[in-house]
Design an enzyme around this catalytic site. Structure first.
Site, PDB file in Angstrom:
ATOM      1  N   ASN A  61      -1.076   0.001  -0.932  1.00 34.99           N
ATOM      2  CA  ASN A  61      -1.968  -0.646  -0.295  1.00 34.99           C
ATOM      3  C   ASN A  61      -3.494  -1.764  -1.230  1.00 34.99           C
ATOM      4  OD1 ASN A  61      -4.519   0.401  -1.473  1.00 34.99           O
ATOM      5  ND2 ASN A  61      -4.912   1.561   0.805  1.00 34.99           N
ATOM      6  N   SER A 100       8.593  -6.235   0.633  1.00 32.91           N
ATOM      7  CA  SER A 100       9.202  -5.907   0.373  1.00 32.91           C
ATOM      8  C   SER A 100      10.346  -7.292   1.091  1.00 32.91           C
ATOM      9  CB  SER A 100       9.622  -4.861   0.660  1.00 32.91           C
ATOM     10  OG  SER A 100      11.118  -4.130   0.300  1.00 32.91           O
ATOM     11  N   HIS A 130       9.751  -1.718   6.399  1.00 36.62           N
ATOM     12  CA  HIS A 130       8.621  -1.421   5.586  1.00 36.62           C
ATOM     13  C   HIS A 130       7.236  -1.786   5.928  1.00 36.62           C
ATOM     14  CE1 HIS A 130      11.224   0.633   1.947  1.00 36.62           C
ATOM     15  NE2 HIS A 130      11.813  -0.525   2.348  1.00 36.62           N
ATOM     16  N   TYR A 182       1.149   6.567  -9.927  1.00 37.66           N
ATOM     17  CA  TYR A 182       0.463   6.136  -8.527  1.00 37.66           C
ATOM     18  C   TYR A 182       1.207   5.921  -7.230  1.00 37.66           C
ATOM     19  CZ  TYR A 182      -2.752   5.096  -4.635  1.00 37.66           C
ATOM     20  OH  TYR A 182      -3.498   5.054  -3.213  1.00 37.66           O
ATOM     21  N   GLN A 191      -9.773   4.249  -7.083  1.00 40.77           N
ATOM     22  CA  GLN A 191     -10.543   5.797  -7.264  1.00 40.77           C
ATOM     23  C   GLN A 191      -9.815   6.055  -8.523  1.00 40.77           C
ATOM     24  OE1 GLN A 191     -10.714   4.994  -3.754  1.00 40.77           O
ATOM     25  NE2 GLN A 191     -10.480   6.793  -2.911  1.00 40.77           N
ATOM     26  N   HIS A 201      -6.384 -16.492 -46.673  1.00 36.19           N
ATOM     27  CA  HIS A 201      -4.533 -15.866 -46.716  1.00 36.19           C
ATOM     28  C   HIS A 201      -3.711 -16.333 -47.842  1.00 36.19           C
ATOM     29  CE1 HIS A 201      -5.470 -15.911 -42.272  1.00 36.19           C
ATOM     30  NE2 HIS A 201      -4.031 -15.226 -42.508  1.00 36.19           N
ATOM     31  N   GLU A 242      -3.061 -25.276 -42.818  1.00 29.12           N
ATOM     32  CA  GLU A 242      -3.905 -24.480 -41.866  1.00 29.12           C
ATOM     33  C   GLU A 242      -5.152 -24.542 -42.450  1.00 29.12           C
ATOM     34  OE1 GLU A 242      -2.643 -20.945 -39.900  1.00 29.12           O
ATOM     35  OE2 GLU A 242      -0.346 -22.218 -39.318  1.00 29.12           O
ATOM     36  N   GLN A 283      14.668  -3.629   5.417  1.00 28.73           N
ATOM     37  CA  GLN A 283      14.061  -4.384   4.707  1.00 28.73           C
ATOM     38  C   GLN A 283      12.817  -4.283   5.922  1.00 28.73           C
ATOM     39  OE1 GLN A 283      13.294  -3.786   1.588  1.00 28.73           O
ATOM     40  NE2 GLN A 283      15.452  -2.733   1.700  1.00 28.73           N
ATOM     41  N   GLU A 342      13.923 -10.265  -4.098  1.00 27.37           N
ATOM     42  CA  GLU A 342      13.869  -8.642  -5.148  1.00 27.37           C
ATOM     43  C   GLU A 342      15.818  -8.118  -4.781  1.00 27.37           C
ATOM     44  OE1 GLU A 342      10.809  -4.689  -3.891  1.00 27.37           O
ATOM     45  OE2 GLU A 342      11.562  -6.227  -2.639  1.00 27.37           O
ATOM     46  N   HIS A 343      15.620  -8.409  -3.723  1.00 32.06           N
ATOM     47  CA  HIS A 343      17.237  -7.839  -3.113  1.00 32.06           C
ATOM     48  C   HIS A 343      17.764  -8.737  -2.706  1.00 32.06           C
ATOM     49  CE1 HIS A 343      14.287  -4.649  -2.134  1.00 32.06           C
ATOM     50  NE2 HIS A 343      15.194  -4.321  -3.161  1.00 32.06           N
ATOM     51  N   ASP A 363      17.789   1.708  -2.977  1.00 31.79           N
ATOM     52  CA  ASP A 363      16.778   2.549  -2.520  1.00 31.79           C
ATOM     53  C   ASP A 363      16.676   3.810  -2.873  1.00 31.79           C
ATOM     54  OD1 ASP A 363      15.040   0.224  -1.522  1.00 31.79           O
ATOM     55  OD2 ASP A 363      15.279   0.617   0.136  1.00 31.79           O
TER      56      ASP A 363
END
Length: 441
Positions: A220, A243, A268, A136, A197, A426, A421, A265, A333-334, A367
């Site tokens: 999003n 971010s 963003h 995506y 979708q 088994h 068991e 950052q 994250e960074h 990046d």
């Protein structure tokens, strides 16, 4: 419009520091009921009506005049055309970044392995790439060709048979850089659809969109919610939050550099998070001054200001040891280690998506073109998650081959445990393979 900031200041010596830090880091990414229901309705429509639903939603949400699904398919020749429509400088930059990303990820490839025990039993692991992956990519003006490289190239290096990309084109707006990146990265098919979708189409398949094994890539709230709902039907990379950057500095780096790293950052979106940690209070003052000085010069000044004011912070700590403790608590994250000897502090870092070492290593390099993946765990999930990589597009199967002797010996152990068991089938299945002359041993 004001471009000054009111970035918060925290001190790790304060008795309520932990509470303030928790509040700063808190982020709730759960969709509200309205979004959740809308996404479920979209997924159901795509499952029931396939291509027709995709065309309808693309017309409604993206303002694209599509008469049929054929109008939403881009062939390989269209991707190659994009290469001719971007500048020579842009093409060279994409190709150089792609090569570096490819070389780095080649080192992540896992190979099958096995070993043979004394009685001839063979145990091992078979590594197999996924058959098909779905990528995506956000569309329109907020487009990131670098994300195409970071998601598609590891899949190709892993040996994925087909990479299918979905990218919305709101009001018919096509981003040539994104298509050029797809061409360079080796994307096989592109559909100009987006939103929940598109995720549903990749997860369940339609008459035209092939069903994939894993869906990766940012989007999003509708995309993130859809990924949550289709997980289990397909694999997903992660549910990414805003971010983040955490800079740990000893006070000796140019404060303008640090301010701009924080901006990198913050620009963003308004929910992005930028934090500086330092034992040097005077340095924090200098960075605050740099922020005020540089903010009016930024193209996205208002977004940066909102981000810095809402979720940013300058944190004073006792010393660099405590800075490492705070860094691990945040699990960013960074993480930039903007210090004299970053290698000496690296063993102290347990939780971070990507670690940028030294004063000259800006997060922005990661990046785009350093080589390691920029798809990273956010919202503290670096405590248990890793960057996207080749391993996300490979699966592992266990290999077990028992010799006659091995089956007989293992059968005794399996029999005892199975009967413990109360699983007699088994036990008897294993006992059938116990050699007659060994039953009494």
């Amino acid at each position: 419009m004001t471009t000054s900031t009111a970035i918060r200041r925290l001190n790790a010596a304060d008795p309520d520091f932990a509470r303030h830090l928790d509040h700063l880091l808190s982020w709730e990414s759960v969709s509200d009921d309205a979004v959740n229901q809308r996404v479920l309705d979209i997924i159901q429509a795509v499952r029931e009506r396939g291509d027709a639903a995709l065309v309808e939603f693309t017309q409604r949400f993206d303002g694209v005049e599509a008469k049929s699904i054929d109008d939403l398919i881009l062939g390989r020749e269209r991707l190659e055309l994009a290469l001719t429509r971007i500048t020579v400088e842009q093409r060279q930059a994409l190709e150089k970044a792609a090569e570096r990303v490819r070389l780095y990820h080649e080192r992540q490839k896992q190979d099958s392995w096995s070993y043979t025990e004394a009685d001839g039993t063979v145990l091992g692991q078979k590594v197999t790439p996924l058959d098909r992956a779905g990528l995506y990519v956000p569309g329109g003006k907020a487009s990131y060709p670098s994300s195409v490289l970071m998601n598609a190239i590891p899949a190709k290096v892993a040996g994925v048979g087909e990479v299918v990309m979905v990218v919305p084109t709101p009001r018919g707006e096509v981003n040539e850089l994104v298509l050029a990146a797809a061409c360079i990265a080796g994307v096989d098919r592109v559909f100009t659809i987006g939103g929940a979708q598109a995720v549903a189409a990749l997860a369940y398949g339609t008459e035209s969109v092939p069903q994939v094994d894993k869906v990766v890539g940012p989007g999003n709230i509708y995309v993130a919610t859809a990924k949550r709902h289709v997980f289990g039907q397909v694999g997903i990379d992660m549910i990414a939050g805003p971010s983040e950057i955490l800079v740990v500095c000893d006070g000796q780096t140019d404060p303008d550099w640090i301010a701009m790293d924080l901006f990198s950052q913050a620009e963003h979106d308004e929910d992005a998070q930028s934090i500086l940690v330092s034992p040097d209070a005077a340095f924090l003052d200098r960075v605050a001054a740099s922020i005020e000085k540089l903010l009016p010069t930024m193209d996205r000044a208002e977004i940066i200001r909102t981000s810095i004011d809402g979720r940013g912070a300058l944190i004073q700590v006792r010393d660099m040891e405590q800075a490492m403790e705070v860094a691990n608590r945040i699990a960013p994250e960074h993480l930039e280690l903007s210090v004299a000897d970053p290698q000496a502090w690296l063993p102290k870092i347990r939780h971070a998506g990507a670690i940028f070492m030294g004063r000259h290593t800006s997060e922005a390099l990661g990046d785009y073109c350093a080589g390691p993946n920029h798809v990273l765990p956010t919202s503290g999930t670096a405590r248990f998650s890793s960057p996207l990589g080749v391993y996300d597009f490979q699966k592992r199967s266990s290999i077990i081959f028992c010799s006659e002797q091995g089956a007989s010996e293992l059968g005794k152990t399996a029999s005892v445990l199975a009967r413990g068991e109360s699983l007699s089938a088994h036990a008897r299945s294993a006992e059938y393979r116990i050699l007659a002359d060994q039953e009494g041993n």
